[in-house]
Design a protein around this motif. Sequence first.
Motif, PDB file in Angstrom:
ATOM      1  N   LEU A 167      49.306  39.287  44.978  1.00  0.00           N
ATOM      2  CA  LEU A 167      48.661  40.524  45.703  1.00  0.00           C
ATOM      3  C   LEU A 167      48.729  41.763  44.923  1.00  0.00           C
ATOM      4  CD1 LEU A 167      47.161  41.220  48.285  1.00  0.00           C
ATOM      5  CD2 LEU A 167      49.669  41.268  49.470  1.00  0.00           C
ATOM      6  N   THR A 168      47.867  42.273  44.494  1.00  0.00           N
ATOM      7  CA  THR A 168      47.841  43.768  43.903  1.00  0.00           C
ATOM      8  C   THR A 168      47.733  44.725  45.044  1.00  0.00           C
ATOM      9  OG1 THR A 168      45.607  43.755  43.201  1.00  0.00           O
ATOM     10  CG2 THR A 168      46.888  42.446  41.747  1.00  0.00           C
ATOM     11  N   GLY A 169      47.431  45.907  44.442  1.00  0.00           N
ATOM     12  CA  GLY A 169      47.167  47.145  45.348  1.00  0.00           C
ATOM     13  C   GLY A 169      45.964  47.001  45.818  1.00  0.00           C
ATOM     14  N   THR A 170      44.898  46.182  44.973  1.00  0.00           N
ATOM     15  CA  THR A 170      43.264  46.260  45.413  1.00  0.00           C
ATOM     16  C   THR A 170      43.199  44.862  46.120  1.00  0.00           C
ATOM     17  OG1 THR A 170      42.870  45.754  43.242  1.00  0.00           O
ATOM     18  CG2 THR A 170      42.757  47.955  43.926  1.00  0.00           C
ATOM     19  N   GLY A 171      44.195  43.925  46.227  1.00  0.00           N
ATOM     20  CA  GLY A 171      43.803  42.698  46.813  1.00  0.00           C
ATOM     21  C   GLY A 171      44.392  41.331  45.890  1.00  0.00           C
ATOM     22  N   PHE A 172      43.802  40.172  46.140  1.00  0.00           N
ATOM     23  CA  PHE A 172      44.425  39.045  45.475  1.00  0.00           C
ATOM     24  C   PHE A 172      43.720  39.347  44.126  1.00  0.00           C
ATOM     25  CE2 PHE A 172      44.538  36.686  49.618  1.00  0.00           C
ATOM     26  CZ  PHE A 172      46.041  36.778  49.557  1.00  0.00           C
ATOM     27  N   ASN A 173      44.656  38.976  42.985  1.00  0.00           N
ATOM     28  CA  ASN A 173      43.950  38.826  41.630  1.00  0.00           C
ATOM     29  C   ASN A 173      44.959  38.213  40.651  1.00  0.00           C
ATOM     30  OD1 ASN A 173      42.717  39.311  39.238  1.00  0.00           O
ATOM     31  ND2 ASN A 173      42.544  41.446  39.282  1.00  0.00           N
ATOM     32  N   SER A 174      45.199  36.764  40.906  1.00  0.00           N
ATOM     33  CA  SER A 174      45.922  36.111  40.064  1.00  0.00           C
ATOM     34  C   SER A 174      45.514  35.885  38.602  1.00  0.00           C
ATOM     35  CB  SER A 174      46.244  34.644  40.591  1.00  0.00           C
ATOM     36  OG  SER A 174      46.877  34.754  41.983  1.00  0.00           O
ATOM     37  N   HIS A 231      34.484  32.343  39.632  1.00  0.00           N
ATOM     38  CA  HIS A 231      35.375  32.115  40.513  1.00  0.00           C
ATOM     39  C   HIS A 231      36.627  33.213  40.349  1.00  0.00           C
ATOM     40  CE1 HIS A 231      37.805  30.274  43.667  1.00  0.00           C
ATOM     41  NE2 HIS A 231      38.838  30.093  42.738  1.00  0.00           N
ATOM     42  N   TYR A 232      37.222  33.142  39.351  1.00  0.00           N
ATOM     43  CA  TYR A 232      38.639  34.020  39.367  1.00  0.00           C
ATOM     44  C   TYR A 232      38.112  35.449  39.140  1.00  0.00           C
ATOM     45  CZ  TYR A 232      41.583  30.124  39.533  1.00  0.00           C
ATOM     46  OH  TYR A 232      42.263  29.079  40.057  1.00  0.00           O
ATOM     47  N   SER A 233      36.847  35.990  38.900  1.00  0.00           N
ATOM     48  CA  SER A 233      36.446  37.318  38.891  1.00  0.00           C
ATOM     49  C   SER A 233      35.247  37.624  40.019  1.00  0.00           C
ATOM     50  CB  SER A 233      36.148  37.689  37.580  1.00  0.00           C
ATOM     51  OG  SER A 233      34.701  36.858  37.106  1.00  0.00           O
ATOM     52  N   ASN A 234      35.128  36.671  41.059  1.00  0.00           N
ATOM     53  CA  ASN A 234      34.069  36.957  42.062  1.00  0.00           C
ATOM     54  C   ASN A 234      34.641  37.855  43.005  1.00  0.00           C
ATOM     55  OD1 ASN A 234      32.580  36.343  44.492  1.00  0.00           O
ATOM     56  ND2 ASN A 234      31.608  34.695  43.369  1.00  0.00           N
ATOM     57  N   ALA A 235      34.032  39.132  42.978  1.00  0.00           N
ATOM     58  CA  ALA A 235      34.392  40.172  43.996  1.00  0.00           C
ATOM     59  C   ALA A 235      34.075  39.765  45.274  1.00  0.00           C
ATOM     60  CB  ALA A 235      33.835  41.351  43.543  1.00  0.00           C
ATOM     61  N   PRO A 236      33.080  39.343  45.748  1.00  0.00           N
ATOM     62  CA  PRO A 236      32.967  39.026  47.289  1.00  0.00           C
ATOM     63  C   PRO A 236      33.785  38.133  47.588  1.00  0.00           C
ATOM     64  CG  PRO A 236      31.077  39.221  46.116  1.00  0.00           C
ATOM     65  CD  PRO A 236      31.706  39.073  45.135  1.00  0.00           C
ATOM     66  N   LEU A 243      44.811  31.122  32.819  1.00  0.00           N
ATOM     67  CA  LEU A 243      43.433  31.384  33.492  1.00  0.00           C
ATOM     68  C   LEU A 243      42.633  32.094  32.744  1.00  0.00           C
ATOM     69  CD1 LEU A 243      44.332  31.906  37.293  1.00  0.00           C
ATOM     70  CD2 LEU A 243      43.121  29.936  36.230  1.00  0.00           C
ATOM     71  N   GLY A 244      43.122  33.003  32.111  1.00  0.00           N
ATOM     72  CA  GLY A 244      42.213  34.125  31.113  1.00  0.00           C
ATOM     73  C   GLY A 244      43.298  34.559  30.195  1.00  0.00           C
ATOM     74  N   LEU A 283      55.137  36.045  42.790  1.00  0.00           N
ATOM     75  CA  LEU A 283      54.576  36.559  43.812  1.00  0.00           C
ATOM     76  C   LEU A 283      55.077  37.611  44.525  1.00  0.00           C
ATOM     77  CD1 LEU A 283      53.069  33.066  45.100  1.00  0.00           C
ATOM     78  CD2 LEU A 283      51.752  34.763  43.807  1.00  0.00           C
ATOM     79  N   PHE A 284      56.630  37.584  44.421  1.00  0.00           N
ATOM     80  CA  PHE A 284      57.055  38.317  45.356  1.00  0.00           C
ATOM     81  C   PHE A 284      56.990  39.929  45.345  1.00  0.00           C
ATOM     82  CE2 PHE A 284      61.361  35.677  44.224  1.00  0.00           C
ATOM     83  CZ  PHE A 284      60.889  34.565  44.968  1.00  0.00           C
ATOM     84  N   GLU A 285      56.785  40.642  44.479  1.00  0.00           N
ATOM     85  CA  GLU A 285      56.558  41.926  44.324  1.00  0.00           C
ATOM     86  C   GLU A 285      55.440  42.403  44.915  1.00  0.00           C
ATOM     87  OE1 GLU A 285      57.615  45.648  43.846  1.00  0.00           O
ATOM     88  OE2 GLU A 285      58.991  43.927  43.324  1.00  0.00           O
ATOM     89  N   GLY A 286      54.278  41.836  44.778  1.00  0.00           N
ATOM     90  CA  GLY A 286      53.015  42.227  45.529  1.00  0.00           C
ATOM     91  C   GLY A 286      52.996  42.169  47.235  1.00  0.00           C
ATOM     92  N   TYR A 287      54.015  41.303  47.626  1.00  0.00           N
ATOM     93  CA  TYR A 287      53.952  41.042  49.099  1.00  0.00           C
ATOM     94  C   TYR A 287      55.142  41.863  49.804  1.00  0.00           C
ATOM     95  CZ  TYR A 287      50.653  37.441  48.394  1.00  0.00           C
ATOM     96  OH  TYR A 287      49.678  36.460  48.417  1.00  0.00           O
ATOM     97  N   ARG A 288      55.900  42.517  48.821  1.00  0.00           N
ATOM     98  CA  ARG A 288      57.022  43.181  49.342  1.00  0.00           C
ATOM     99  C   ARG A 288      56.616  44.411  50.259  1.00  0.00           C
ATOM    100  NH1 ARG A 288      61.701  42.783  46.759  1.00  0.00           N
ATOM    101  NH2 ARG A 288      60.627  42.343  44.736  1.00  0.00           N
TER     102      ARG A 288
END
Length: 307
Positions: free
Chosen positions: A80-87, A98-103, A217-218, A129-134
Motif C-alpha cells: 500500500l503506497t500513498g496513492t493505493g495498492f501497487n505491489s 493487470h499490474y498496471s491497470n489503473a481502474p 513482477l517487473g 507490507l508493514f510500512e504502507g499500512y502503518r
Amino acid sequence: MINFIIGNHSPYLATEDAFEYVVAGVRSVGGLISYSIDDYATEGVNIIMERRTVEQAKNLVSLRQRFPKSKLYVIATEILTGTGFNSANTVHTDDGSHYSNAPYWAERTNGFLTLVPCIDGLIFLAESLFEGYRRLNLPSYYLPLVALPDYPILGRLPVELRDIDVFFSGAMTEYRAHVMETLREEGLRVFSQLAKTPSYLRNHFLARSKFAIGLRLGPDTQFTSKQRAHYYLLNRIPHLFESTPDHTDLHPYIEFAAPGDEFVERCFEFLNGVRVFPEHVFDDFRHNPQFDHVSVFRGFLQFLRSR
C-alpha cells in the motif's frame, strides 16, 4: 470456530497455498477453523483475504456493524503506497495490463479502504507490507511462513528423468516473459504455468523439473515472493530468485542472483554443474527455532481472540 471467508477469490486457485497454510497452521495447534464462501460469523471471528470491490466491502461493513459481537480480520497481500495498492511498483494507466491497470487497482484500493473503519486487525504474511499500512493505526500480526508438521513433501522423478530444466509458476507479466525467453535462447528447456493452474498439475511439472525460479513482477519490483519461496523450501526444490531491495526472514535460505545477465548465467551454472545448490538450506529452514510452528500459531490465535 474461526470463519475464513474466501468467496472473493473464486476460483480459489491462485490463493490456495496461502489459504491452506493458514488453515493447516491453526489446526496444528488445536484451533478450530473452517472455510466459508460468503457466510459471516455473527458472534465469532471472521478472516478474509483482501480483494473486495467497494460494494462487497460495504456489505461486510454493514454486517460488522449489525453484529458488534463479531470480529473481522483482513489478510493484507498488496503493498500500500500513498496513492493505493501497487505491489509491482509500476505506473498505472487506464489501458494497462493487470499490474498496471489503473481502474482495477483503484477499485481494489477503495474496497479495502471502505473496510478499514470496521476492521479489528490486519494480518501480514510478508514484512514488506508493514510500512504502507502503518498510517492506518490498526492492530496487526505478522504470521511467518514456517514448516508445518506432516506437510507432504512433493515427490520428484529421478534426476535422469527430469526433462524440464527451468520451472516457473505465476502471473506472466511482460518482464517475466522476457526473462523466460532469454533462458530459452540460452538453450534451456523452460516451462511456465499460470498461478491459477491446479496444484496437481503444478506438482506434476515440478516433479519433472530440475530447477525452479522466482522472478520479479517487473524491473522495479521491490519485494520477494515469499509464498513461492516458502513452497520451494518446503518441497526441497533447488531454486534461484531475482534479488530485490527487501529483506525477509526467509532470505538466509533462498538462493539469489541479481536480475539480468547474472541471473541467467547463474541458472546456467547450476544446471550444468558449475555450481552446486546448497541443499542444507532446506534443513536449516526447518530447524530454525524462531520458526517453531506451535509458538507462531498459538500467538496468532491469541491475537485473534484478544481484540
